[in-house]
Motif scaffolding. Structure first.
Motif, mmCIF file in Angstrom:
data_model
loop_
_atom_site.group_PDB
_atom_site.id
_atom_site.type_symbol
_atom_site.label_atom_id
_atom_site.label_comp_id
_atom_site.label_asym_id
_atom_site.label_seq_id
_atom_site.Cartn_x
_atom_site.Cartn_y
_atom_site.Cartn_z
ATOM 1 N N ASP A 45 2.983 -17.263 -5.645
ATOM 2 C CA ASP A 45 2.008 -16.203 -5.380
ATOM 3 C C ASP A 45 0.612 -16.588 -5.849
ATOM 4 O O ASP A 45 -0.372 -16.402 -5.134
ATOM 5 N N MET A 46 0.530 -17.140 -7.044
ATOM 6 C CA MET A 46 -0.779 -17.407 -7.624
ATOM 7 C C MET A 46 -1.479 -18.623 -7.010
ATOM 8 O O MET A 46 -2.696 -18.748 -7.103
ATOM 9 N N ALA A 47 -0.723 -19.504 -6.377
ATOM 10 C CA ALA A 47 -1.308 -20.703 -5.764
ATOM 11 C C ALA A 47 -1.537 -20.557 -4.265
ATOM 12 O O ALA A 47 -2.159 -21.421 -3.655
ATOM 13 N N ASP A 48 -1.052 -19.475 -3.677
ATOM 14 C CA ASP A 48 -1.191 -19.269 -2.229
ATOM 15 C C ASP A 48 -2.463 -18.478 -1.942
ATOM 16 O O ASP A 48 -2.558 -17.300 -2.289
ATOM 17 N N PRO A 49 -3.461 -19.089 -1.300
ATOM 18 C CA PRO A 49 -4.733 -18.398 -1.049
ATOM 19 C C PRO A 49 -4.584 -17.131 -0.205
ATOM 20 O O PRO A 49 -5.458 -16.278 -0.224
ATOM 21 N N ARG A 50 -3.473 -16.987 0.492
ATOM 22 C CA ARG A 50 -3.256 -15.795 1.326
ATOM 23 C C ARG A 50 -2.675 -14.632 0.539
ATOM 24 O O ARG A 50 -2.615 -13.516 1.031
ATOM 25 N N HIS A 51 -2.242 -14.884 -0.683
ATOM 26 C CA HIS A 51 -1.581 -13.857 -1.487
ATOM 27 C C HIS A 51 -2.611 -13.086 -2.312
ATOM 28 O O HIS A 51 -3.564 -13.675 -2.829
ATOM 29 N N PRO A 52 -2.426 -11.769 -2.494
ATOM 30 C CA PRO A 52 -3.381 -10.990 -3.291
ATOM 31 C C PRO A 52 -3.475 -11.423 -4.758
ATOM 32 O O PRO A 52 -4.480 -11.164 -5.410
ATOM 33 N N LEU A 78 5.723 -29.046 -8.464
ATOM 34 C CA LEU A 78 5.025 -30.029 -7.651
ATOM 35 C C LEU A 78 5.449 -29.889 -6.189
ATOM 36 O O LEU A 78 4.604 -29.854 -5.289
ATOM 37 N N GLY A 79 6.742 -29.772 -5.937
ATOM 38 C CA GLY A 79 7.237 -29.597 -4.571
ATOM 39 C C GLY A 79 6.738 -28.313 -3.933
ATOM 40 O O GLY A 79 6.360 -28.294 -2.755
ATOM 41 N N LEU A 80 6.687 -27.253 -4.712
ATOM 42 C CA LEU A 80 6.188 -25.977 -4.203
ATOM 43 C C LEU A 80 4.716 -26.089 -3.805
ATOM 44 O O LEU A 80 4.306 -25.617 -2.739
ATOM 45 N N LEU A 84 2.631 -25.794 -0.082
ATOM 46 C CA LEU A 84 1.456 -24.951 0.147
ATOM 47 C C LEU A 84 0.243 -25.769 0.599
ATOM 48 O O LEU A 84 -0.822 -25.209 0.841
ATOM 49 N N GLY A 85 0.404 -27.094 0.690
ATOM 50 C CA GLY A 85 -0.668 -27.935 1.202
ATOM 51 C C GLY A 85 -1.533 -28.619 0.157
ATOM 52 O O GLY A 85 -2.515 -29.272 0.500
ATOM 53 N N TYR A 86 -1.174 -28.496 -1.109
ATOM 54 C CA TYR A 86 -1.944 -29.167 -2.152
ATOM 55 C C TYR A 86 -1.607 -30.654 -2.171
ATOM 56 O O TYR A 86 -0.474 -31.044 -1.895
#
Length: 108
Positions: A45-52, A78-80, A84-86
């Motif tokens: 949630d905290m690393a996904d720019p689409r998440h509030p 790291l895999g997660l 997410l594209g990092y």
């Protein structure tokens, strides 16, 4: 990236350092100096720019180093983050590896 390289990069402010341990662990031991604490259970949630709940600390362009207690959860993290594209991600193992490499600890 080795823990020693991560300590040097963090000292030069050329690294985002993330502690993915749970709150109780961080409260007991402190965290690497300058690290952002994001429990693995909240990372998606905290690393996904689409998440509030997106955390602006993830708006960076440099390397990201992750650690936990021994390296297992940070490898999952790291895999997660890859999903997410990092990019430019590094598992430096556990907090003990950070300390052995000369990294400082700060209170949670």
């Amino acid at each position: 990236m080795s823990p020693t390289e991560a300590v040097a990069a963090a000292n030069d402010r050329n690294l985002t350092l993330i502690d993915v341990r749970e709150r109780a662990e961080v409260a007991m031991t402190g965290k690497a100096k300058g690290a952002i604490h994001v429990p693995l259970s909240r990372l998606r949630d905290m690393a996904d720019p689409r998440h509030p709940d997106f955390d602006d600390a993830f708006r960076q362009t440099g390397p990201i180093a992750l650690y936990c207690a021994s390296g297992g959860r940070s490898q999952t993290a790291l895999g997660l983050l890859q999903q997410l594209g990092y990019g430019d991600l590094h598992n430096i193992g556990g907090l003990g590896h950070w300390v052995q490499a000369g990294g400082a600890i700060e209170p949670a």
